[in-house]
Design a protein around this motif. Structure first.
Motif, PDB file in Angstrom:
ATOM      1  N   ALA A  21      89.629  77.856 -19.963  1.00 51.87           N
ATOM      2  CA  ALA A  21      88.285  78.181 -19.472  1.00 51.87           C
ATOM      3  C   ALA A  21      87.732  77.025 -18.646  1.00 51.87           C
ATOM      4  O   ALA A  21      87.935  75.853 -18.978  1.00 51.87           O
ATOM      5  CB  ALA A  21      87.362  78.473 -20.656  1.00 51.87           C
ATOM      6  N   ASP A  22      87.010  77.366 -17.567  1.00 50.92           N
ATOM      7  CA  ASP A  22      86.357  76.299 -16.802  1.00 50.92           C
ATOM      8  C   ASP A  22      84.952  76.022 -17.326  1.00 50.92           C
ATOM      9  O   ASP A  22      84.288  75.089 -16.879  1.00 50.92           O
ATOM     10  CB  ASP A  22      86.342  76.610 -15.308  1.00 50.92           C
ATOM     11  CG  ASP A  22      85.576  77.890 -14.976  1.00 50.92           C
ATOM     12  OD1 ASP A  22      85.195  78.627 -15.903  1.00 50.92           O
ATOM     13  OD2 ASP A  22      85.367  78.155 -13.774  1.00 50.92           O
ATOM     14  N   CYS A  82      76.713  78.727 -16.113  1.00 51.48           N
ATOM     15  CA  CYS A  82      77.532  79.831 -16.617  1.00 51.48           C
ATOM     16  C   CYS A  82      77.858  80.827 -15.509  1.00 51.48           C
ATOM     17  O   CYS A  82      78.984  81.327 -15.408  1.00 51.48           O
ATOM     18  CB  CYS A  82      76.809  80.540 -17.760  1.00 51.48           C
ATOM     19  SG  CYS A  82      76.699  79.590 -19.285  1.00 51.48           S
ATOM     20  N   ALA A  83      76.866  81.133 -14.665  1.00 51.43           N
ATOM     21  CA  ALA A  83      77.075  82.100 -13.587  1.00 51.43           C
ATOM     22  C   ALA A  83      78.081  81.597 -12.560  1.00 51.43           C
ATOM     23  O   ALA A  83      78.820  82.387 -11.953  1.00 51.43           O
ATOM     24  CB  ALA A  83      75.743  82.416 -12.913  1.00 51.43           C
ATOM     25  N   ASN A  84      78.148  80.285 -12.373  1.00 52.70           N
ATOM     26  CA  ASN A  84      79.068  79.717 -11.396  1.00 52.70           C
ATOM     27  C   ASN A  84      80.493  79.580 -11.920  1.00 52.70           C
ATOM     28  O   ASN A  84      81.421  79.327 -11.149  1.00 52.70           O
ATOM     29  CB  ASN A  84      78.569  78.341 -10.939  1.00 52.70           C
ATOM     30  CG  ASN A  84      77.341  78.448 -10.050  1.00 52.70           C
ATOM     31  OD1 ASN A  84      77.097  79.490  -9.437  1.00 52.70           O
ATOM     32  ND2 ASN A  84      76.553  77.379  -9.977  1.00 52.70           N
ATOM     33  N   ALA A  85      80.679  79.724 -13.214  1.00 55.46           N
ATOM     34  CA  ALA A  85      82.018  79.585 -13.801  1.00 55.46           C
ATOM     35  C   ALA A  85      82.884  80.785 -13.433  1.00 55.46           C
ATOM     36  O   ALA A  85      82.415  81.924 -13.376  1.00 55.46           O
ATOM     37  CB  ALA A  85      81.911  79.458 -15.310  1.00 55.46           C
ATOM     38  N   ALA A 125      77.447  87.071 -11.291  1.00 55.71           N
ATOM     39  CA  ALA A 125      78.202  85.931 -11.812  1.00 55.71           C
ATOM     40  C   ALA A 125      79.597  85.902 -11.191  1.00 55.71           C
ATOM     41  O   ALA A 125      80.132  86.927 -10.765  1.00 55.71           O
ATOM     42  CB  ALA A 125      78.293  86.018 -13.322  1.00 55.71           C
ATOM     43  N   ASN A 126      80.207  84.710 -11.176  1.00 54.28           N
ATOM     44  CA  ASN A 126      81.541  84.535 -10.596  1.00 54.28           C
ATOM     45  C   ASN A 126      82.661  84.951 -11.540  1.00 54.28           C
ATOM     46  O   ASN A 126      83.803  85.142 -11.114  1.00 54.28           O
ATOM     47  CB  ASN A 126      81.747  83.077 -10.189  1.00 54.28           C
ATOM     48  CG  ASN A 126      80.930  82.711  -8.969  1.00 54.28           C
ATOM     49  OD1 ASN A 126      80.589  83.569  -8.162  1.00 54.28           O
ATOM     50  ND2 ASN A 126      80.588  81.436  -8.829  1.00 54.28           N
ATOM     51  N   GLY A 127      82.351  85.040 -12.836  1.00 51.91           N
ATOM     52  CA  GLY A 127      83.388  85.338 -13.817  1.00 51.91           C
ATOM     53  C   GLY A 127      84.014  86.702 -13.596  1.00 51.91           C
ATOM     54  O   GLY A 127      83.341  87.671 -13.237  1.00 51.91           O
ATOM     55  N   SER A 128      85.314  86.768 -13.794  1.00 50.09           N
ATOM     56  CA  SER A 128      86.018  88.044 -13.611  1.00 50.09           C
ATOM     57  C   SER A 128      87.199  88.107 -14.567  1.00 50.09           C
ATOM     58  O   SER A 128      87.661  87.091 -15.088  1.00 50.09           O
ATOM     59  CB  SER A 128      86.504  88.191 -12.166  1.00 50.09           C
ATOM     60  OG  SER A 128      87.437  87.165 -11.857  1.00 50.09           O
ATOM     61  N   GLY A 129      87.647  89.305 -14.791  1.00 48.92           N
ATOM     62  CA  GLY A 129      88.821  89.497 -15.635  1.00 48.92           C
ATOM     63  C   GLY A 129      88.585  89.223 -17.097  1.00 48.92           C
ATOM     64  O   GLY A 129      89.544  89.016 -17.854  1.00 48.92           O
ATOM     65  N   GLY A 130      87.316  89.224 -17.527  1.00 49.10           N
ATOM     66  CA  GLY A 130      87.005  88.922 -18.923  1.00 49.10           C
ATOM     67  C   GLY A 130      87.666  89.856 -19.918  1.00 49.10           C
ATOM     68  O   GLY A 130      88.292  89.394 -20.880  1.00 49.10           O
ATOM     69  N   ALA A 187      77.132  90.104 -18.676  1.00 50.92           N
ATOM     70  CA  ALA A 187      76.672  89.596 -17.378  1.00 50.92           C
ATOM     71  C   ALA A 187      77.634  88.568 -16.800  1.00 50.92           C
ATOM     72  O   ALA A 187      77.833  88.505 -15.578  1.00 50.92           O
ATOM     73  CB  ALA A 187      75.275  88.994 -17.530  1.00 50.92           C
ATOM     74  N   LEU A 188      78.254  87.766 -17.679  1.00 52.87           N
ATOM     75  CA  LEU A 188      79.153  86.701 -17.231  1.00 52.87           C
ATOM     76  C   LEU A 188      80.608  87.152 -17.141  1.00 52.87           C
ATOM     77  O   LEU A 188      81.433  86.462 -16.551  1.00 52.87           O
ATOM     78  CB  LEU A 188      79.064  85.509 -18.192  1.00 52.87           C
ATOM     79  CG  LEU A 188      77.717  84.817 -18.317  1.00 52.87           C
ATOM     80  CD1 LEU A 188      77.772  83.747 -19.406  1.00 52.87           C
ATOM     81  CD2 LEU A 188      77.301  84.205 -16.982  1.00 52.87           C
ATOM     82  N   GLY A 189      80.934  88.287 -17.761  1.00 51.54           N
ATOM     83  CA  GLY A 189      82.334  88.693 -17.859  1.00 51.54           C
ATOM     84  C   GLY A 189      83.138  87.712 -18.686  1.00 51.54           C
ATOM     85  O   GLY A 189      84.286  87.391 -18.364  1.00 51.54           O
ATOM     86  N   ALA A 190      82.537  87.243 -19.793  1.00 53.39           N
ATOM     87  CA  ALA A 190      83.152  86.186 -20.602  1.00 53.39           C
ATOM     88  C   ALA A 190      83.706  86.721 -21.910  1.00 53.39           C
ATOM     89  O   ALA A 190      82.986  87.402 -22.654  1.00 53.39           O
ATOM     90  CB  ALA A 190      82.117  85.093 -20.903  1.00 53.39           C
ATOM     91  N   PRO A 191      84.977  86.438 -22.236  1.00 50.99           N
ATOM     92  CA  PRO A 191      85.479  86.741 -23.576  1.00 50.99           C
ATOM     93  C   PRO A 191      84.657  85.998 -24.626  1.00 50.99           C
ATOM     94  O   PRO A 191      84.152  84.898 -24.373  1.00 50.99           O
ATOM     95  CB  PRO A 191      86.921  86.221 -23.547  1.00 50.99           C
ATOM     96  CG  PRO A 191      87.281  86.171 -22.098  1.00 50.99           C
ATOM     97  CD  PRO A 191      86.015  85.840 -21.379  1.00 50.99           C
ATOM     98  N   VAL A 192      84.521  86.596 -25.795  1.00 53.89           N
ATOM     99  CA  VAL A 192      83.694  86.033 -26.863  1.00 53.89           C
ATOM    100  C   VAL A 192      84.547  85.807 -28.102  1.00 53.89           C
ATOM    101  O   VAL A 192      85.037  86.757 -28.709  1.00 53.89           O
ATOM    102  CB  VAL A 192      82.502  86.947 -27.201  1.00 53.89           C
ATOM    103  CG1 VAL A 192      81.641  86.324 -28.297  1.00 53.89           C
ATOM    104  CG2 VAL A 192      81.658  87.220 -25.961  1.00 53.89           C
ATOM    105  N   VAL A 193      84.729  84.539 -28.473  1.00 59.38           N
ATOM    106  CA  VAL A 193      85.506  84.157 -29.659  1.00 59.38           C
ATOM    107  C   VAL A 193      84.546  83.971 -30.824  1.00 59.38           C
ATOM    108  O   VAL A 193      83.507  83.319 -30.683  1.00 59.38           O
ATOM    109  CB  VAL A 193      86.283  82.845 -29.401  1.00 59.38           C
ATOM    110  CG1 VAL A 193      87.000  82.389 -30.669  1.00 59.38           C
ATOM    111  CG2 VAL A 193      87.270  83.040 -28.260  1.00 59.38           C
TER     112      VAL A 193
END
Length: 536
Positions: free
Chosen positions: A264-265, A199-202, A333-338, A226-232
């Motif tokens: 999403a990757d 997850c952190a590498n995504a 984490a690598n995620g950005s723009g969440g 922490a991941l900057g991930a959108p949540v559906v």
């Protein structure tokens, strides 16, 4: 050791396991189970039909997080509650159904006894997670412990215990009572670390939540940030991450949400079965193949079903996400723009909705704005379908309905009563159509008897409008979709509860506020075409 009857000991064991409300209709085949009930701390609620008892137990469980309990008679009482048990099975709701069964020496003989079924337990084993016949009084504590252990350990659902009528009054020596202990599965540390690293590498991760994630709101919020991930969120997860810029309170059946997931990757799916009532509402087979899927689920069988996951974790949502968060502490984490990706998905999802749906969603938003702390319990009706596509609920467990999973009608009126009993004093809005409301119209009486603050909001479109539209779209001449409706305001009056019929949707906030000032139930009717502003 104290000697009691099986019925009295049953009540004691329910109390020991934290049960404070039971729903049921007493009959000659269950009266011995009621022997100790009046002297206990457990409150008994009488529905008008055993199906209502099951739906009340369901609504109570969804709001309280504890198993809902129902007492029903042998034969018809049990077959009446099966529909509610099936909805609970599909939506993973913990429900304990305790029924009678004919005396032991009659089982399997087909002698024509009152309420007799050919094989009652055999029938229940096809539906319940666990079904047991209590043949020996001494086995009651272990049977009850096993039932609650099943309810508290794996994927929730309905559990059934049946007690023969000749066993109910038999003596049992009762020692120290103990509550059952639930044991949730927990993924091993190595697998949790592997999932956290993936997850952190995504770069563009997305988190996907089902109803099984609802107990892990705090941990999932921390993980998403922490991941900057959108949540559906699917229907049964709505209200999670309320107010967060990462939230996407929209159905995966919408193109905008599918586009977000397809781009999403990595997708982390938590507590969701990928069922078509959430993921393919339009039956267009358009849900994308996810490139890199990690699944967390409490049910091993569910993990074995599609879609295929690159990594599967058999674990409760709470322990798995807490473990992943701990591994991510101190790491970037690598995620950005969440937040931007989530905001774009929210806007695009809303643009997909028709003007009619947007008008219906405006009614739902009005309810939430007017009544802080409200829970909306929905039936299978058009306004609820719109909300399942997009509803930005203010907190977990504040939006649920029967329009997913098993898809019953008549769910909302009794389920709303159960929900209100789980949160005394807080308002509950029952959002039901005129057709579905008539399935369980008499449960208004149970709401009156229990004094709960349920606001019955009837969405009246003069029949089964959704089915009529489906027929027309399929070039079928509509038939059977215009059942006549009673005067709901007059019926509410007959039960002694205040009621109003709105001429304009602008009147809704005032009507809701007035209803909320009362201590008992109320009814408000919105007519799709006669109430100005209800539709376009």
């Amino acid at each position: 050791m104290t000697t009691k009857t099986v019925g009295e000991a049953l009540v004691d064991l329910l109390e020991a396991n934290g049960v404070d409300v039971v729903f049921g209709i007493p009959g000659v085949h269950t009266v011995e189970l009621y022997r100790g009930l009046a002297a206990s701390k457990i409150r008994h609620i009488t529905p008008r039909h055993e199906q209502g008892a099951g739906f009340m137990a369901d609504g109570y469980a969804r709001v309280s997080g504890k198993p809902g309990v129902a007492l029903v008679i042998t034969g018809p009482g049990l077959t009446n509650i099966i529909t509610a048990m099936a909805q609970a099975r599909q939506d993973s709701i913990p429900m304990l159904v305790i029924s009678g069964v004919n005396r032991r020496d009659s089982l399997g003989h087909g002698r024509g006894l009152l309420h007799e079924l050919p094989d009652q337990q055999g029938m229940m084993k096809t539906l319940a997670l666990y079904s047991q016949t209590l043949l020996n009084p001494a086995d009651l504590p272990s049977v009850m412990e096993r039932a609650f252990a099943v309810l508290l350990s794996g994927r929730p659902g309905p559990v059934h215990i049946e007690i023969p009528t000749d066993v109910m009054a038999l003596p049992i020596d009762v020692g120290q009572l103990r509550a059952a202990v639930g044991t949730r599965p927990r993924a091993d540390s190595e697998t949790l670390q592997k999932a956290a690293i993936l997850c952190a590498n995504a770069v563009s991760p997305v988190i996907l939540l089902g109803g099984g994630a609802i107990t892990a709101e705090e941990e999932i919020r921390a993980l998403a940030e922490a991941l900057g991930a959108p949540v559906v969120m699917t229907t049964n997860a709505r209200g999670m991450l309320a107010g967060s810029p990462l939230r996407v309170p929209a159905s995966p059946s919408l193109k905008a949400v599918r586009k977000l997931l397809a781009s999403a990757d990595l997708v982390l799916a938590i507590g969701t079965e990928f069922g078509p009532t959430d993921y393919d509402m339009n039956v267009d087979n358009g849900f994308p193949n996810l490139k890199n899927l990690i699944r967390i689920d409490i049910d091993a069988a569910q993990l074995a079903r599609g879609p295929h996951a690159s990594l599967a974790l058999l674990s409760s949502a709470k322990t798995a996400t807490a473990g992943m968060v701990s591994f991510l502490q101190g790491q970037k984490a690598n995620g950005s723009g969440g937040p931007d990706r989530a905001a774009a998905a929210r806007r695009a999802a809303q643009h997909e909705l028709s003007p009619k749906m947007l008008a219906e969603l405006a009614v739902i938003d009005t309810i939430y704005r007017t009544l802080p702390g409200v829970t909306i319990v929905g039936d299978s009706t058009q306004a609820v379908y719109a909300g399942n596509l997009y509803c930005d609920a203010p907190r977990p467990r504040s939006w649920f309905n029967s329009a997913t999973g098993y898809g019953t009608l008549g769910y909302a009126p009794p389920a709303a009563t159960g929900a209100a009993l789980a949160q005394p004093g807080a308002p509950v809005v029952c959002l039901a159509g005129d057709g579905g409301f008539q399935f369980s119209l008499s449960e208004i009486g149970a709401a009156v008897d229990s004094g709960v603050k349920v606001i019955f909001l009837v969405w009246n479109n003069d029949g089964y409008q959704e089915i009529e539209n489906f027929m027309l779209d399929a070039s079928i001449v509509p038939e059977g979709v215009k059942p006549s409706a009673p005067d709901f305001v007059a019926i509410a009056g007959a039960y002694g509860i205040p009621a109003s019929r709105l001429a304009n949707v602008y009147e809704l906030p005032g009507a809701l506020a007035e209803a909320n000032d009362r201590t008992g139930p109320s009814l408000i009717e919105i007519h799709q075409t006669r109430t100005k502003g209800a539709t376009v």
